[in-house]
Design a protein around this motif. Structure first.
Motif, PDB file in Angstrom:
ATOM      1  N   CYS A  85      50.701  54.139   1.644  1.00 54.89           N
ATOM      2  CA  CYS A  85      49.703  53.550   0.748  1.00 54.89           C
ATOM      3  C   CYS A  85      48.368  53.456   1.488  1.00 54.89           C
ATOM      4  N   GLY A  86      47.330  53.126   0.785  1.00 55.39           N
ATOM      5  CA  GLY A  86      45.997  53.074   1.376  1.00 55.39           C
ATOM      6  C   GLY A  86      45.896  52.107   2.543  1.00 55.39           C
ATOM      7  N   ARG A  87      46.481  50.939   2.377  1.00 50.23           N
ATOM      8  CA  ARG A  87      46.432  49.939   3.463  1.00 50.23           C
ATOM      9  C   ARG A  87      47.110  50.494   4.709  1.00 50.23           C
ATOM     10  N   CYS A  88      48.256  51.116   4.521  1.00 50.83           N
ATOM     11  CA  CYS A  88      48.986  51.640   5.676  1.00 50.83           C
ATOM     12  C   CYS A  88      48.256  52.812   6.323  1.00 50.83           C
ATOM     13  N   ARG A  89      47.526  53.576   5.538  1.00 50.43           N
ATOM     14  CA  ARG A  89      46.742  54.656   6.144  1.00 50.43           C
ATOM     15  C   ARG A  89      45.738  54.068   7.127  1.00 50.43           C
ATOM     16  N   GLN A  90      45.127  52.944   6.746  1.00 47.45           N
ATOM     17  CA  GLN A  90      44.175  52.288   7.658  1.00 47.45           C
ATOM     18  C   GLN A  90      44.900  51.740   8.888  1.00 47.45           C
ATOM     19  N   VAL A  91      46.061  51.122   8.689  1.00 45.18           N
ATOM     20  CA  VAL A  91      46.839  50.598   9.822  1.00 45.18           C
ATOM     21  C   VAL A  91      47.238  51.735  10.756  1.00 45.18           C
TER      22      VAL A  91
END
Ligand SMILES: [Zn+2]
Length: 147
Positions: free
Chosen positions: A99-105
């Motif tokens: 997901c988008g959040r995990c891409r940043q993480v």
């Protein structure tokens, strides 16, 4: 680089981690597995909470596990990408993209060159999260503050 990564093994590790996830509310179990720059494999499953917003995705669980085991900290301290490839799957073993959040993480610990498994084959994180916000943006602010 992707030729050197054994994505079949990563998918197996992700599926195994999925079986240890905690997803009683969504019933959408997810597993993640990544290879570190030291060749270690770290894994995690999603961990939900009755207070829904407190749940974490498998990728976040995986990163936390990697740090708690000391498998990521050395690479981070050396300024290297700590994670070089990652695979995420659902309960059937089908590959999921983060997901988008995990891409940043994941960008925090793998950079734009991180190889992310997808149904179409490995893709770089830079392709999945173009023009990402990153440490360089804060470094520019810190440099301006020092003046
Ligand atoms: Zn996520």
């Amino acid at each position: 680089m992707s030729d050197a990564i054994d994505f079949d093994s990563l998918r197996i590790a992700a599926r195994s981690a999925m079986t240890r996830s905690y997803a009683p509310y969504s019933a959408f179990a997810v597993g993640a597995a990544a290879v570190t720059s030291n060749g270690d494999v770290i894994t995690g499953g999603n961990v939900e909470n009755v207070s829904y917003g407190l749940g974490v995705c498998a990728e976040v669980s995986m990163v936390c596990s990697g740090f708690s085991q000391g498998l990521l900290s050395a690479a981070v301290a050396a300024g290297e990408p700590a994670i070089i490839a990652v695979s995420v799957c659902d309960a059937d073993g089908a590959v999921l993209t983060p997901c988008g959040r995990c891409r940043q993480v994941l960008r925090e610990f793998g950079g734009d060159g991180l190889l992310v498994d997808s149904a179409q084959g490995p893709r770089t994180l830079g392709a999945l999260l173009p023009d990402a916000f990153g440490p360089d943006h804060l470094a520019a602010v810190r440099t301006e503050d020092a003046r």
